[in-house]
Design a protein around this motif. Structure first.
Motif, PDB file in Angstrom:
ATOM      1  N   THR A   1       0.834  -1.202   0.000  1.00 24.90           N
ATOM      2  CA  THR A   1       0.000   0.000   0.000  1.00 24.90           C
ATOM      3  C   THR A   1       0.867   1.250   0.000  1.00 24.90           C
ATOM      4  O   THR A   1       1.831   1.349   0.764  1.00 24.90           O
ATOM      5  CB  THR A   1      -0.917   0.023   1.240  1.00 24.90           C
ATOM      6  N   GLN A   2       0.511   2.207  -0.889  1.00 26.11           N
ATOM      7  CA  GLN A   2       1.247   3.469  -0.945  1.00 26.11           C
ATOM      8  C   GLN A   2       1.172   4.194   0.404  1.00 26.11           C
ATOM      9  O   GLN A   2       0.130   4.224   1.046  1.00 26.11           O
ATOM     10  CB  GLN A   2       0.661   4.366  -2.041  1.00 26.11           C
ATOM     11  N   GLY A   3       2.287   4.788   0.815  1.00 28.94           N
ATOM     12  CA  GLY A   3       2.329   5.539   2.058  1.00 28.94           C
ATOM     13  C   GLY A   3       2.500   4.683   3.301  1.00 28.94           C
ATOM     14  O   GLY A   3       2.503   5.209   4.409  1.00 28.94           O
ATOM     15  N   SER A   4       2.640   3.379   3.119  1.00 29.88           N
ATOM     16  CA  SER A   4       2.781   2.472   4.264  1.00 29.88           C
ATOM     17  C   SER A   4       4.249   2.324   4.657  1.00 29.88           C
ATOM     18  O   SER A   4       5.152   2.691   3.899  1.00 29.88           O
ATOM     19  CB  SER A   4       2.223   1.094   3.907  1.00 29.88           C
TER      20      SER A   4
ATOM     21  N   CYS B   1       6.059   0.315   2.019  1.00 28.00           N
ATOM     22  CA  CYS B   1       6.326   1.103   0.813  1.00 28.00           C
ATOM     23  C   CYS B   1       7.531   2.011   1.040  1.00 28.00           C
ATOM     24  O   CYS B   1       8.422   2.108   0.187  1.00 28.00           O
ATOM     25  CB  CYS B   1       5.092   1.914   0.434  1.00 28.00           C
ATOM     26  N   GLY B   2       7.580   2.662   2.198  1.00 29.13           N
ATOM     27  CA  GLY B   2       8.688   3.554   2.509  1.00 29.13           C
ATOM     28  C   GLY B   2      10.017   2.840   2.617  1.00 29.13           C
ATOM     29  O   GLY B   2      11.074   3.420   2.341  1.00 29.13           O
TER      30      GLY B   2
ATOM     31  N   ARG C   1       8.557  -4.228  -2.570  1.00 31.18           N
ATOM     32  CA  ARG C   1       7.819  -4.208  -3.829  1.00 31.18           C
ATOM     33  C   ARG C   1       7.006  -5.484  -4.013  1.00 31.18           C
ATOM     34  O   ARG C   1       7.362  -6.548  -3.488  1.00 31.18           O
ATOM     35  CB  ARG C   1       8.783  -4.064  -5.008  1.00 31.18           C
TER      36      ARG C   1
ATOM     37  N   CYS D   1       1.636  -4.164   3.866  1.00 30.51           N
ATOM     38  CA  CYS D   1       1.862  -5.061   2.735  1.00 30.51           C
ATOM     39  C   CYS D   1       1.272  -6.424   3.065  1.00 30.51           C
ATOM     40  O   CYS D   1       1.019  -6.739   4.235  1.00 30.51           O
ATOM     41  CB  CYS D   1       3.359  -5.203   2.418  1.00 30.51           C
TER      42      CYS D   1
END
Length: 220
Positions: free
Chosen positions: A140-143, A146-147, A151, A213
């Motif tokens: 998930t973007q911003g998680s 992700c940081g 991938r 994720c």
């Protein structure tokens, strides 16, 4: 960084000693990467942690210079690691091609050739990555995941203290995450056939869970 065995590996007469030197260099690079990840974990920031305070000044609770040096070194060493893995693969291919040509020329070949081929096979097994036990199928973007650079498609071979040898089920990972909130975890994955390491800190964020994720087990 100049690779050990770079000159010899580029010659047609590659030897097993050349490959062994390359593998030794690979192991040294991996140890250096691990050491720099340990620095980031000790500082509690990981690879993506913010180094400035709310007013934009360098944080006083961490060694900013040490962290930046470690992050830069990890980036450089990961490039070195990719390059040395390619050199090892090419060297092994050259050894196989030379031995195959010898056998075709000499017929059945002698015991010395058989022994060297067995050594090559053993060396290939040594540089082969361990089998992954889980795969990332959503990020998930911003998680936090992700940081950290996780991938979709990453195949997990190490998640904190969980690895290929001791993994039993996803509860192993869940337990590590639960007991590591706010603490960086070293995560090692296979991505595009290469080993990649990240520092992932489980923490509260705007979404569900502590990672952001989804990880599924790989049936062996």
């Amino acid at each position: 960084m100049k690779m050990t065995g770079e000159n010899s590996a580029g010659k047609s007469e590659t030897t097993m000693d050349d490959v062994k030197n390359l593998v030794k260099t690979k192991d040294e690079i991996e140890e250096q990467i691990k050491a720099y990840y340990d620095v980031l974990e000790d500082q509690g920031v990981g690879v993506e942690g913010v180094l400035v305070d709310g007013e934009g000044f360098p944080r006083a609770d961490v060694d900013v210079y040490q962290i930046r040096t470690a992050r830069h070194s990890i980036s450089c060493l990961q490039n070195d690691h990719k390059a040395i893995m390619e050199e090892i693969e090419e060297a092994l291919h050259r050894l196989h091609a030379r031995e195959k040509a010898k056998r075709e020329q000499d017929g059945a070949g002698d015991q010395e050739e058989v022994t060297e081929e067995a050594m090559e096979q053993a060396m290939e097994q040594q540089v082969t990555l361990p089998p992954p036990f889980a795969r990332v199928d959503a990020v998930t973007q911003g998680s936090p995941a992700c940081g950290a650079g996780v991938r979709v498609g990453d195949e997990v071979i190490e998640f904190g203290s969980v690895n290929t040898e001791n993994f039993q089920n996803l509860q192993n990972i869940a337990s590590v995450v639960q007991h590591s909130e706010g603490k960086p975890l070293r995560v090692t994955v296979i991505r595009d056939g290469q080993k990649a390491q990240m520092s992932l800190t489980p923490q509260r964020w705007s979404g569900r869970g502590l990672l952001g994720c989804n990880i599924v087990p790989i049936q062996q």
